[in-house]
Enzyme design. Structure first.
Site: not given
Ligand code: GLU
Length: 425
Positions: A114
């Site tokens: 993240k």
């Molecule tokens: N931000 C989204 C999540 O928390 C998508 C992450 C992604 O597609 O890599 O799942």
């Protein structure tokens, strides 16, 4: 673009502690060794960067940016980039770990990561955000990559930001590398169905859970907190499947109509007013975000942010089922209260995994250089979500634990057994 300050969240709980307490409980039930526990607990890589950005008035402001790769055992790191004033390392670490468990639950070959930048995108111009994102990309050139760590949108980012990352990353490599991020605009290698994928997955998970409780969608009411990319699509698709969505909300508060909100009208209204909120939406009575959580509905979908359901308000929840569209909307301190009330919780790492699933499909399409139809994407994503739901449900019966713990058990078991095959020093 106008900006409306969100209502302050009192004494925000620490999402890292919430994540760790569930992780601990599942690890205990699985009986994993202390060595394995440490391997899965400590993030593989944590990067903090200072990002000087020239603002429109000529001044320079320095923002702090983060990227945490929690695990790359199952594959490259995967996870969104969040722009929010409250972003900090602990939050990003929790969100990165959640991505590890999420990818493992839906059985896609990614680790978890993240990123975040502490900033308020609602008060910044498009040019300022672009310079910030480009700086972030340059600072993270040796962290991200199609086989290393693949960012995506999260709160405060979308296809526009992903396009800037592709451009900046591609310039540094001397060739177009669109598989470095997912959630891109369609013309740049984005996937059909990615935008609504998380909301669609929430709907698939909600319907699967309703089926277990023998609830008829046509006789079911729902309240949805958050009207962003996840909440608005979940509202739209639940409504399409017969559910009466009686309340929705965003940072301007909640909107309630016992007869059901006209979701299409609400989305059109939100898109038509400059600041992208529901402020002034008619066809509903105004309530607070807090009131929305305790409405007498069958299904509650928290799809806004972390720690909105805590030990302080869990006792007043009347829904039979909570389907977590957001990451970490329920703090660990609320788990016991919710479980003792017999509320079925479809946990975040299962319920909102439809987004990263279609991100995976986007990356696969980029790499094979071929575009799938929307029908194929939706069919495959639905299958992935249903299989994951069944896996978690069976595990919850086997261990006699709530779905949340079962999801952690599925995920931790998968990552731990993969590590055993790969081996370590
Ligand atoms: N931000 C989204 C999540 O928390 C998508 C992450 C992604 O597609 O890599 O799942």
């Amino acid at each position: 673009m106008g900006y409306i300050e969100p209502a302050p969240i009192k004494d925000k709980e620490n999402p890292l502690e919430s994540m760790m307490s569930r992780f601990d409980a599942a690890a205990r039930l699985l009986g994993i060794s202390t060595e394995m526990y440490d391997i899965l607990k400590v993030p593989a890589r944590q990067v903090i960067v200072g990002l000087p950005v020239t603002m429109d008035d000529g001044s320079i402001r320095v923002f702090e940016g983060y990227r945490v790769i929690h695990s790359n055992i199952l594959g490259p790191g995967k996870g969104g980039i969040r722009l929010d004033p409250g972003v900090n390392l602990d939050e990003v670490r929790a969100l990165a770990a959640w991505m590890t468990w999420k990818c493992a639950v839906v059985d896609i070959p990614y680790g978890g990561a993240k990123g975040g930048i502490a900033c308020n995108p609602r008060t910044m111009s498009a040019g300022e955000i672009e310079r910030l994102i480009r700086q972030y990309t340059v600072a993270m050139l040796d962290v991200i990559g199609p086989d290393r760590d693949i960012p995506a949108p999260d709160m405060g980012t979308g296809p526009r930001e992903m396009a800037w990352i592709v451009d900046e990353y591609s310039k540094s490599k001397g060739m177009t590398v669109n598989s470095v991020v997912t959630g891109k605009p369609l013309v740049l290698g984005g996937s059909l169905g990615r935008t609504e994928a998380t909301g669609r997955g929430v709907t698939v998970a909600a319907l699967a859970a309703m089926d277990k409780l023998r609830m008829n969608p046509y006789r079911t009411t729902a309240a949805i907190q958050g009207f962003g990319n996840v909440g608005s699509h979940a509202a739209d698709l639940l409504h399409e499947r017969g559910v009466t969505v009686v309340a929705v909300s965003d940072i301007t508060g909640g909107y309630y109509n016992a007869a059901g909100i006209d979701i299409t009208a609400a989305i059109t209204y939100r898109n038509s007013i400059g600041n992208g909120t529901l402020e002034g939406f008619i066809g509903a009575e105004k309530i607070t975000n807090e009131e929305l959580l305790s409405l007498d509905v069958d299904v509650l979908v928290p799809a806004a942010t972390e720690d909105v359901i805590t030990e302080d308000n869990a006792g007043s929840i009347k829904a039979r089922m909570i389907v977590e569209g957001a990451n970490g909307p329920t703090s660990a301190s609320a788990d016991d209260i919710i479980n003792s009330k017999g509320i079925l919780v479809v946990p975040d790492i299962l319920a909102n995994a439809g987004g990263v699933t279609v991100s995976y499909f986007e990356w696969v399409q980029n790499r094979i250089g071929y575009k799938w139809t929307l029908d194929r994407i939706n069919r495959r994503a639905t299958r992935v979500m249903k299989d994951a739901f069944d896996r978690v449900f069976e595990t919850s019966q086997k261990y006699e634990v709530p779905l949340r713990l079962a999801a952690y058990i599925v995920a931790i078991d998968k990552v731990a057994s993969t590590y055993k095959y790969r081996g370590g020093y």
